[in-house]
Scaffold this motif. Sequence first.
Motif, PDB file in Angstrom:
ATOM      1  N   PRO A 121       0.805  -1.232   0.000  1.00  0.00           N
ATOM      2  CA  PRO A 121       0.000   0.000   0.000  1.00  0.00           C
ATOM      3  C   PRO A 121       0.834   1.277   0.000  1.00  0.00           C
ATOM      4  O   PRO A 121       0.303   2.354  -0.270  1.00  0.00           O
ATOM      5  N   GLN A 122       2.132   1.167   0.297  1.00  0.00           N
ATOM      6  CA  GLN A 122       2.985   2.361   0.246  1.00  0.00           C
ATOM      7  C   GLN A 122       3.194   2.870  -1.172  1.00  0.00           C
ATOM      8  O   GLN A 122       3.749   3.953  -1.384  1.00  0.00           O
ATOM      9  N   TYR A 123       2.770   2.066  -2.156  1.00  0.00           N
ATOM     10  CA  TYR A 123       2.820   2.479  -3.556  1.00  0.00           C
ATOM     11  C   TYR A 123       1.380   2.517  -4.089  1.00  0.00           C
ATOM     12  O   TYR A 123       0.945   1.604  -4.790  1.00  0.00           O
ATOM     13  N   PRO A 124       0.617   3.551  -3.755  1.00  0.00           N
ATOM     14  CA  PRO A 124      -0.805   3.579  -4.113  1.00  0.00           C
ATOM     15  C   PRO A 124      -1.033   3.729  -5.619  1.00  0.00           C
ATOM     16  O   PRO A 124      -0.363   4.520  -6.288  1.00  0.00           O
ATOM     17  N   LEU A 125      -1.984   2.979  -6.129  1.00  0.00           N
ATOM     18  CA  LEU A 125      -2.383   3.094  -7.526  1.00  0.00           C
ATOM     19  C   LEU A 125      -3.592   4.020  -7.598  1.00  0.00           C
ATOM     20  O   LEU A 125      -4.720   3.613  -7.885  1.00  0.00           O
ATOM     21  N   ASP A 126      -3.349   5.284  -7.330  1.00  0.00           N
ATOM     22  CA  ASP A 126      -4.416   6.270  -7.264  1.00  0.00           C
ATOM     23  C   ASP A 126      -4.365   7.198  -8.472  1.00  0.00           C
ATOM     24  O   ASP A 126      -3.505   7.076  -9.349  1.00  0.00           O
ATOM     25  N   ASP A 127      -5.293   8.139  -8.506  1.00  0.00           N
ATOM     26  CA  ASP A 127      -5.352   9.075  -9.627  1.00  0.00           C
ATOM     27  C   ASP A 127      -4.070   9.878  -9.742  1.00  0.00           C
ATOM     28  O   ASP A 127      -3.624  10.198 -10.856  1.00  0.00           O
TER      29      ASP A 127
END
Length: 351
Positions: A309-315
């Motif tokens: 989760p430390q590498y979020p696949l967010d916008d």
Amino acid sequence: MFLFNELSEIQRKTIVDLRQAYEAFHATRRNADRHYAGSMRWREKNGSEYLFRRIGKGERSLGRRDEHTDEVYAAFMAGRQRVKQRLSSLTASLDTHAALAKAAGLGRVPRIVARLLRKLDDANVLGHIRIVGTNSLFAYEALAGVTIAGDALATADVDLLLDARRRLRIMVPDEDERTVAGLVRRVDASFEIMDRTPYRMANDDGFMIDLIRPEPKPAWRKEPDAILKPGDLDPAPIEGLQWLVNVPSVETLVIDVNGYPAPIVVPEPRMWMAHKLWLSKRPMRDPVKARRDVGQAYLLRDLLVAELPQYPLDDGFFDALPRPLREVAGSLRPRETVEEDDSDDLPQPRW
């Protein structure tokens, strides 16, 4: 969804102990190389004794024998003896922990790849050279504390990505190791540079090592600082690799099939994932490799979502991608999960 095997508590403890043993050994080894490499000896010259320090094939005088040079010689010999004793103890400890790691089923990386990683690290060029391609997955699974099931990590080669923005200088005592090809041959003397592909070396077992670099902009422009020494590998310029060079690197330890750790430096995992999917869609990409690229891209996507989760696949991540990657990466966005309503409540009129 790909299958990731969680490590047991015993395996996690074994990894922690192995890393600590390796870090202690590595720090002591670096100290020995920095302060106690080579040898010292007295040599008579013009009727006087002089103290000489030899490192590799080079030798220099430290001065005529006197109280000061006597102290230098005594301190060097005593310090070297202390370091040798400490290294002997740490080596035994590392051997023990490696055996435990192997028995615990933690060995993942092919031995030849791990030996290459350690050799690049010893020469202080790991980082200037990053590992890309399939072998990067060993680093990402180690970061996540899982193992990837199946044959997604199977490969018979390794890709070394050279950061061509600055000249690679290999500063080691042994002149034979001052090239990438020289370092590779120290790992396995049977490696030879291929005639028609001067960026590639292969050994007697058919294992291949490719040295690659980003394609310059414009593509025809020569980059003199990227040229290595004569007789060394000639890194192949490849489109798209600038994205893997420009992002931050990630460093961790992986474990080889014999249980020994090796340092590895890879690109930030989200960019590796996006680049893999982009690569799969290149017109000249071999169809078999393209399908493997797609599978590895989605495999890493699932690993990021589930375990990193430390590498979020967010916008924010997808919007910041270079346009060529952004145009193909939409399918890598995690699907939103909709919770099913399992209640027994049914619509009722307002009585």
